[in-house]
Design a protein around this motif. Structure first.
Motif, PDB file in Angstrom:
ATOM      1  N   PHE A 146       0.740  -1.298  -0.071  1.00 37.12           N
ATOM      2  CA  PHE A 146      -0.167   0.707   0.020  1.00 37.12           C
ATOM      3  C   PHE A 146       0.693   1.351  -0.537  1.00 37.12           C
ATOM      4  N   LEU A 147       2.461   1.448   1.199  1.00 35.80           N
ATOM      5  CA  LEU A 147       2.555   2.186   1.008  1.00 35.80           C
ATOM      6  C   LEU A 147       3.554   2.230  -0.063  1.00 35.80           C
ATOM      7  N   ARG A 148       4.250   1.670  -1.069  1.00 35.57           N
ATOM      8  CA  ARG A 148       4.593   2.071  -2.363  1.00 35.57           C
ATOM      9  C   ARG A 148       3.960   1.972  -3.435  1.00 35.57           C
ATOM     10  N   ASP A 149       2.409   1.173  -3.690  1.00 34.55           N
ATOM     11  CA  ASP A 149       2.029   1.255  -4.635  1.00 34.55           C
ATOM     12  C   ASP A 149       0.425   2.272  -5.154  1.00 34.55           C
ATOM     13  N   THR A 150      -0.099   2.342  -3.751  1.00 28.45           N
ATOM     14  CA  THR A 150      -0.808   3.253  -4.106  1.00 28.45           C
ATOM     15  C   THR A 150      -0.596   4.906  -2.998  1.00 28.45           C
ATOM     16  N   ASP A 151      -1.607   6.301  -3.479  1.00 28.08           N
ATOM     17  CA  ASP A 151      -1.255   6.759  -2.602  1.00 28.08           C
ATOM     18  C   ASP A 151      -2.066   7.531  -0.596  1.00 28.08           C
ATOM     19  N   VAL A 152      -1.914   6.328  -0.154  1.00 28.86           N
ATOM     20  CA  VAL A 152      -2.548   6.815   0.790  1.00 28.86           C
ATOM     21  C   VAL A 152      -1.474   7.400   1.769  1.00 28.86           C
ATOM     22  N   ASP A 153      -2.256   7.787   3.024  1.00 27.84           N
ATOM     23  CA  ASP A 153      -1.936   9.233   4.023  1.00 27.84           C
ATOM     24  C   ASP A 153      -0.090   8.503   5.286  1.00 27.84           C
ATOM     25  N   ALA A 154      -1.364   6.624   5.577  1.00 20.07           N
ATOM     26  CA  ALA A 154      -0.962   6.422   6.822  1.00 20.07           C
ATOM     27  C   ALA A 154      -1.184   4.821   6.392  1.00 20.07           C
ATOM     28  N   VAL A 155      -0.690   3.773   7.345  1.00 11.87           N
ATOM     29  CA  VAL A 155      -0.981   2.536   7.568  1.00 11.87           C
ATOM     30  C   VAL A 155      -1.090   2.497   8.921  1.00 11.87           C
ATOM     31  N   LEU A 156      -1.705   1.311   9.633  1.00 12.70           N
ATOM     32  CA  LEU A 156      -1.973   1.699  10.527  1.00 12.70           C
ATOM     33  C   LEU A 156      -1.184  -0.136  10.641  1.00 12.70           C
ATOM     34  N   CYS A 157      -0.236  -0.647  11.114  1.00 14.04           N
ATOM     35  CA  CYS A 157       0.620  -1.719  11.474  1.00 14.04           C
ATOM     36  C   CYS A 157       0.437  -2.470  13.115  1.00 14.04           C
ATOM     37  N   ALA A 158      -0.330  -3.209  13.080  1.00  9.44           N
ATOM     38  CA  ALA A 158      -0.463  -4.080  14.571  1.00  9.44           C
ATOM     39  C   ALA A 158       0.542  -4.959  15.021  1.00  9.44           C
ATOM     40  N   GLY A 159       0.966  -5.054  16.285  1.00  9.37           N
ATOM     41  CA  GLY A 159       2.157  -6.094  17.024  1.00  9.37           C
ATOM     42  C   GLY A 159       3.335  -6.156  15.841  1.00  9.37           C
ATOM     43  N   ARG A 160       3.370  -5.190  15.033  1.00  6.42           N
ATOM     44  CA  ARG A 160       4.712  -6.200  13.513  1.00  6.42           C
ATOM     45  C   ARG A 160       5.965  -4.793  14.375  1.00  6.42           C
ATOM     46  N   TYR A 161       5.819  -4.280  15.130  1.00  6.98           N
ATOM     47  CA  TYR A 161       6.775  -2.774  15.184  1.00  6.98           C
ATOM     48  C   TYR A 161       6.796  -2.955  17.320  1.00  6.98           C
ATOM     49  N   THR A 162       7.488  -4.265  18.022  1.00  7.44           N
ATOM     50  CA  THR A 162       7.302  -4.028  19.193  1.00  7.44           C
ATOM     51  C   THR A 162       8.586  -3.676  19.772  1.00  7.44           C
ATOM     52  N   LEU A 163       8.665  -4.337  21.024  1.00  3.64           N
ATOM     53  CA  LEU A 163      10.208  -4.782  21.188  1.00  3.64           C
ATOM     54  C   LEU A 163       9.910  -6.402  21.407  1.00  3.64           C
ATOM     55  N   LEU A 164       9.500  -6.928  20.952  1.00  4.72           N
ATOM     56  CA  LEU A 164       9.612  -8.360  20.901  1.00  4.72           C
ATOM     57  C   LEU A 164       9.535  -9.024  19.526  1.00  4.72           C
ATOM     58  N   ASP A 165       9.040  -7.724  18.346  1.00  6.50           N
ATOM     59  CA  ASP A 165       8.500  -7.990  17.436  1.00  6.50           C
ATOM     60  C   ASP A 165       9.427  -6.726  16.161  1.00  6.50           C
ATOM     61  N   GLN A 166      10.390  -7.052  15.475  1.00  7.65           N
ATOM     62  CA  GLN A 166      10.499  -5.967  14.521  1.00  7.65           C
ATOM     63  C   GLN A 166      10.298  -6.443  13.204  1.00  7.65           C
ATOM     64  N   SER A 167       9.923  -6.939  13.060  1.00  6.92           N
ATOM     65  CA  SER A 167       9.772  -7.100  11.736  1.00  6.92           C
ATOM     66  C   SER A 167       8.783  -6.241  10.535  1.00  6.92           C
ATOM     67  N   ALA A 168       8.495  -4.610  11.044  1.00  2.00           N
ATOM     68  CA  ALA A 168       8.566  -3.669  10.557  1.00  2.00           C
ATOM     69  C   ALA A 168       9.447  -3.547   9.923  1.00  2.00           C
ATOM     70  N   LEU A 169      10.755  -3.156  10.723  1.00  2.00           N
ATOM     71  CA  LEU A 169      11.765  -2.695   9.810  1.00  2.00           C
ATOM     72  C   LEU A 169      12.207  -2.655   8.812  1.00  2.00           C
ATOM     73  N   ALA A 170      12.700  -3.619   8.565  1.00  8.57           N
ATOM     74  CA  ALA A 170      12.958  -4.443   7.121  1.00  8.57           C
ATOM     75  C   ALA A 170      12.446  -3.577   6.054  1.00  8.57           C
ATOM     76  N   GLU A 171      11.247  -3.232   5.372  1.00  6.30           N
ATOM     77  CA  GLU A 171      10.853  -2.954   4.400  1.00  6.30           C
ATOM     78  C   GLU A 171      10.138  -1.546   5.115  1.00  6.30           C
ATOM     79  N   LEU A 172       8.716  -2.112   5.816  1.00  7.88           N
ATOM     80  CA  LEU A 172       7.380  -1.044   5.798  1.00  7.88           C
ATOM     81  C   LEU A 172       8.139   0.620   6.206  1.00  7.88           C
ATOM     82  N   LEU A 173       8.707   0.434   7.476  1.00  7.83           N
ATOM     83  CA  LEU A 173       9.122   1.692   8.139  1.00  7.83           C
ATOM     84  C   LEU A 173      10.093   2.688   7.194  1.00  7.83           C
TER      85      LEU A 173
END
Length: 343
Positions: free
Chosen positions: A187-214
């Motif tokens: 959505f961030l790359r292919d559309t003109d959204v303003d924001a995304v809501l990402c639940a549980g994927r950027y926390t002290l236990l799970d940083q999977s959003a760090l690789a591509e999403l952020l």
């Protein structure tokens, strides 16, 4: 007291407080909440300076929206931002339907059933129904909600419908909300959204959003709203039997959370304070969404959010391999050199 810092969701001009209120609990998530408790939770959030509130039709099949709208009705509309979601239409279950909605996680009577619909018409109908339940004439943000199994319709029909609503001035900002990173990155790359809501994927236990999403959000000038910072409770209270991603936490993650808790306490802070502080250190993150079902929970979250977490905690967490070196932290600390962590 409304002095909490605010940030903007992308280019949409919608301002949100750095700590924001997630209203799933007002929909009787897992256990019932009274109308009075729901109202008290929203009042406490307002007193603490929270000015962004997030809800969805899915939460208690409309109960969360009705309660949130009622609790905010007397507040000046221009002083806060509110988001809801679209993708599940609520249809009356019909005569003779009994039982509860606990199969979907909500302790409410099963008066309606959810029907997946990311069509353009479905998005508009969903928003109209949400406005009726909220008792408001507008919302600030609409997210496509959990389009995991409906990607083609969400991108082909649902997203363009949101874009039209934004261009018509019906909503200020648009996006998508999910528990995964891959489709949100698209959505961030292919559309003109303003924001995304990402639940549980950027926390002290799970940083999977760090690789591509952020990084994608930064590259395209978009904002990320982080929900689920306690990972369903594990980071709020890491005891045996605690939940993670809505189910019982695996042993290895429970051990990791308990190590982080002990580390926080050694540095004179709490695991909850660190869990709330961590996501906001990333420049792409606009706000941290915390779910609450009582005034006590709200006040605790606000107190923990306001507490400064010492740099020593972040330094030790990195040195022990509990946080990746590439994850920004609120206080500048040295990045350990590989192989020298325990030198």
């Amino acid at each position: 007291m409304s002095g909490m810092a605010r940030r903007t969701l992308g280019s949409g001009g919608v301002e949100v407080s750095e700590l924001s209120f997630g209203a799933a609990g007002l929909g009787n998530l897992y256990t019932p909440v009274t109308d009075a408790e729901a109202a008290a939770a929203v009042d406490a959030a307002w007193e603490a300076g929270l000015r962004y509130f997030d809800t969805a039709p899915h939460y208690g099949i409309g109960l969360s929206e009705r309660r949130l709208g009622e609790a905010l009705r007397a507040r000046p509309r221009q002083t806060y931002a509110l988001s809801t979601k679209a993708g599940r239409l609520l249809e009356e279950a019909g005569e003779g339907s009994v039982g509860d909605d606990l199969a979907h996680g909500f302790a409410v009577p099963a008066t309606h059933r959810r029907v997946w619909d990311f069509s353009a018409d479905g998005i508009r109908r969903s928003l109209e129904a949400s406005l009726t339940r909220l008792g408001l004439d507008r919302v600030d943000v609409v997210y496509l909600h959990d389009p995991d199994d409906h990607a083609e319709q969400a991108f082909r029909e649902g997203y363009p419908a949101l874009e039209r609503l934004r261009s018509e001035g019906v909503v200020g900002a648009i996006g998508a909300g999910m528990n995964q990173t891959a489709m949100l990155t698209r959505f961030l790359r292919d559309t003109d959204v303003d924001a995304v809501l990402c639940a549980g994927r950027y926390t002290l236990l799970d940083q999977s959003a760090l690789a591509e999403l952020l990084p994608a959000a930064q590259e395209h000038g978009k904002a990320v709203v982080i929900g689920g910072v306690f990972n369903s409770g594990l980071l709020a209270d890491p005891r045996p039997g605690a939940t993670y991603d809505y189910t019982r936490a695996p042993g290895a993650l429970l051990d990791r959370a308990r190590r982080l808790k002990a580390m926080a306490e050694r540095h004179g802070t709490t695991l909850r304070a660190a869990a709330l502080a961590f996501p906001l250190a990333h420049p792409a993150v606009a706000t941290v969404l915390v779910g609450a079902r009582s005034d006590r929970e709200v006040r605790d979250a606000a107190t923990q959010f306001a507490a400064a977490v010492p740099g020593g905690f972040w330094q030790e967490a990195r040195a022990e391999g509990l946080l990746p070196a590439g994850a920004p932290v609120p206080v500048p600390v040295p990045v350990p050199v590989p192989g020298e962590e325990h030198a």
